[in-house]
Motif scaffolding. Sequence first.
Motif, short mmCIF file in Angstrom:
data_model
loop_
_atom_site.label_atom_id
_atom_site.label_comp_id
_atom_site.label_asym_id
_atom_site.label_seq_id
_atom_site.Cartn_x
_atom_site.Cartn_y
_atom_site.Cartn_z
N SER A 364 0.82 -1.21 0.00
CA SER A 364 0.00 0.00 0.00
C SER A 364 0.86 1.26 0.00
O SER A 364 0.55 2.24 -0.69
N GLY A 365 1.94 1.22 0.76
CA GLY A 365 2.85 2.36 0.77
C GLY A 365 3.48 2.60 -0.60
O GLY A 365 3.60 3.74 -1.04
N ALA A 366 3.88 1.50 -1.26
CA ALA A 366 4.47 1.63 -2.60
C ALA A 366 3.46 2.19 -3.59
O ALA A 366 3.79 3.03 -4.43
N GLU A 367 2.22 1.72 -3.51
CA GLU A 367 1.18 2.23 -4.41
C GLU A 367 0.89 3.71 -4.13
O GLU A 367 0.65 4.49 -5.06
N ALA A 368 0.93 4.10 -2.86
CA ALA A 368 0.71 5.51 -2.51
C ALA A 368 1.85 6.37 -3.05
O ALA A 368 1.62 7.50 -3.52
N ARG A 369 3.07 5.87 -2.99
CA ARG A 369 4.21 6.64 -3.53
C ARG A 369 4.10 6.77 -5.05
O ARG A 369 4.50 7.79 -5.62
N LYS A 370 3.56 5.74 -5.70
CA LYS A 370 3.35 5.86 -7.14
C LYS A 370 2.31 6.93 -7.45
O LYS A 370 2.46 7.70 -8.41
N THR A 371 1.25 6.98 -6.65
CA THR A 371 0.24 8.02 -6.83
C THR A 371 0.87 9.40 -6.70
O THR A 371 0.60 10.33 -7.49
N GLN A 372 1.74 9.56 -5.71
CA GLN A 372 2.42 10.84 -5.52
C GLN A 372 3.34 11.15 -6.70
O GLN A 372 3.38 12.29 -7.19
N ALA A 373 4.08 10.13 -7.16
CA ALA A 373 5.01 10.34 -8.27
C ALA A 373 4.25 10.69 -9.55
O ALA A 373 4.71 11.51 -10.36
N THR A 374 3.08 10.07 -9.74
CA THR A 374 2.26 10.39 -10.91
C THR A 374 1.82 11.84 -10.87
O THR A 374 1.88 12.57 -11.87
N ALA A 375 1.35 12.28 -9.70
CA ALA A 375 0.92 13.67 -9.55
C ALA A 375 2.08 14.63 -9.79
O ALA A 375 1.92 15.68 -10.43
N GLN A 376 3.26 14.29 -9.30
CA GLN A 376 4.42 15.15 -9.50
C GLN A 376 4.82 15.21 -10.97
O GLN A 376 5.25 16.26 -11.46
N TYR A 377 4.67 14.08 -11.67
CA TYR A 377 4.98 14.07 -13.11
C TYR A 377 4.00 14.97 -13.86
O TYR A 377 4.41 15.78 -14.70
N VAL A 378 2.71 14.83 -13.55
CA VAL A 378 1.71 15.67 -14.21
C VAL A 378 1.95 17.15 -13.89
O VAL A 378 1.86 18.02 -14.76
N GLN A 379 2.30 17.44 -12.64
CA GLN A 379 2.59 18.82 -12.26
C GLN A 379 3.80 19.36 -13.02
O GLN A 379 3.83 20.54 -13.39
N ALA A 380 4.80 18.51 -13.23
CA ALA A 380 5.99 18.95 -13.97
C ALA A 380 5.62 19.32 -15.41
O ALA A 380 6.11 20.33 -15.95
N VAL A 381 4.75 18.50 -16.03
CA VAL A 381 4.32 18.80 -17.39
C VAL A 381 3.48 20.08 -17.41
O VAL A 381 3.66 20.96 -18.27
N GLN A 382 2.56 20.19 -16.47
CA GLN A 382 1.75 21.41 -16.38
C GLN A 382 2.64 22.64 -16.18
O GLN A 382 2.43 23.68 -16.82
N GLY A 383 3.59 22.52 -15.27
CA GLY A 383 4.50 23.63 -15.01
C GLY A 383 5.31 24.03 -16.23
O GLY A 383 5.58 25.21 -16.45
N ALA A 384 5.69 23.02 -17.04
CA ALA A 384 6.46 23.31 -18.25
C ALA A 384 5.65 24.15 -19.22
O ALA A 384 6.15 25.15 -19.77
N PHE A 385 4.39 23.78 -19.45
CA PHE A 385 3.56 24.55 -20.36
C PHE A 385 3.26 25.94 -19.81
O PHE A 385 3.19 26.92 -20.55
N ARG A 386 3.11 26.03 -18.49
CA ARG A 386 2.90 27.35 -17.91
C ARG A 386 4.15 28.22 -18.07
O ARG A 386 4.04 29.41 -18.38
N ASP A 387 5.33 27.63 -17.85
CA ASP A 387 6.57 28.40 -18.00
C ASP A 387 6.70 28.95 -19.41
O ASP A 387 7.09 30.11 -19.60
N VAL A 388 6.40 28.11 -20.41
CA VAL A 388 6.50 28.55 -21.80
C VAL A 388 5.47 29.65 -22.07
O VAL A 388 5.79 30.68 -22.68
N HIS A 389 4.25 29.43 -21.61
CA HIS A 389 3.19 30.43 -21.82
C HIS A 389 3.57 31.77 -21.20
O HIS A 389 3.46 32.83 -21.82
N ASP A 390 4.04 31.73 -19.95
CA ASP A 390 4.37 32.98 -19.25
C ASP A 390 5.56 33.68 -19.89
O ASP A 390 5.59 34.92 -20.00
N ALA A 391 6.56 32.89 -20.32
CA ALA A 391 7.74 33.50 -20.95
C ALA A 391 7.37 34.15 -22.28
O ALA A 391 7.83 35.26 -22.59
N LEU A 392 6.52 33.48 -23.08
CA LEU A 392 6.10 34.06 -24.35
C LEU A 392 5.26 35.32 -24.13
O LEU A 392 5.43 36.33 -24.82
#
Length: 476
Positions: A364-392
């Motif tokens: 259960s702990g490993a599955e919870a860490r995967k959930t966290q890692a998935t959210a962090q990956y999605v946040q990284a992608v979201q942050g990348a598009f925001r960074d590009v948008h804001d810079a442009l």
Amino acid sequence: MLKTQFVLSTIVASLALVGCASVGPDYQRPQLEVPAKLEVTGGKAANTDFVQWWSAFSDPVLLDLIQEAAKNNQDLLLATGRIEEARALAVGAKSNRYPSVDATLSGSKVRTSETAGKLAAGAEPVSKDFQLGLTASYEVDFWGKLSRADEAAKARLFAQEYNRTTVQTSLFSNLAQSYFALRAADAQLALAQATYQTRTENLRLQQKRFASGATGELDLHQAESEAAAAEVSVSQAKLAVSNLESAIAVLLGRSPAAVAQPVIARGNDIQALYQHLSLPADLPSDVLNRRPDILAAEQTLVAANADIGQAKAAYFPSLKLTTGIGYESRVFKDLVDPTSLLWNLGANLVQPVFRAGAIGAVVSGAEARKTQATAQYVQAVQGAFRDVHDALSSAESNEQIYRANLKRVKALKDSQRLAELRYKNGYSSYLEVLNAQRDLAAVETALIDTQRAHLSAVVSLYKAVGGGWEVKAISQ
């Protein structure tokens, strides 16, 4: 003999089954909805060099500073140390998939009690024993526990390598932005000094006019105030230059003495740097796949996914094989005699029966860490598009502001000229001249700030798309 054949057949069968199946989910990249193309307004550079984006500014000093920082920056050295640590852990995880072999040499001397009834008749109470041999053990990876651990360790190693490149891209962008801020501060200092010289000349003129009775005391005090204010601006501009020089020295990784007395070379002025910048003409969204923070987040997700399989393998039996061969003798000189030969084979099969929920908790702990890692990956992608948008958006807005301020400078220069002419002819007060001078100085200051902000936005764009490193540099 039959027992030996059974053990050998068990070993062969176990080795044949190694790697047949690994429990736990195989990694799949999360599916995200992303735009096919990023809109760039006013882009000019058709063939953008994202790896060495700083070359677009045509400033050899900036190139030298980046090369110096790449060699000496302490954040990079810290990240390199973390890579070496992760590499050592990966080597350790991989080694668990292979047999362990140990060589042993031991000797003992024991005296047995003669009155305890344990000594055979005629036997010596003191005995010696010498052993020389090799022992080996091997855990059969039926369920992929060790392979999943190896997979997770490799992913974490890759994540640390990508983290280092994240530090590198941030370092290069921060250094370039600090350098541009320094050149802007130089321009602000030059402007402040020129303003101070003008205010000082005005003060001398007002002193002469006051002495001759051509002007009143109010004009004199206003001139004195403006000269003092200009002197304050010069001191503030010098402080800004000094602080930026020390900040750049730290980014370059220079010694404490060099940070305390920084010497930063100068290249192109802010106007020349501004004229050399250009935005990429085309920016496909898949260019963000080169961003090291996104790649690091994905490798962290890969490791978390592998951890689930490693945890679930604990539900299933584990088989450990052991063997040994060597010599044993009471007399050291007979230790390697053929008659002293001994060997053994063994197999140990363990099936967990009751763990009071311990294995399930780990899963259960490993599955919870995967959930966290998935959210962090999605946040990284979201942050990348925001960074590009804001810079442009920032680059586009700053360009518009710059053009508007150029018009204001032209208009205010004409206003100042007319105000000075009206004052000389006695049609207006000296306050009108001062207001015109203040307005012009404020807009010229804003013009420099806009140039710096536009340069910074372009650097932020290059950073947002992962510029500053080559993807192939990471070992896969």
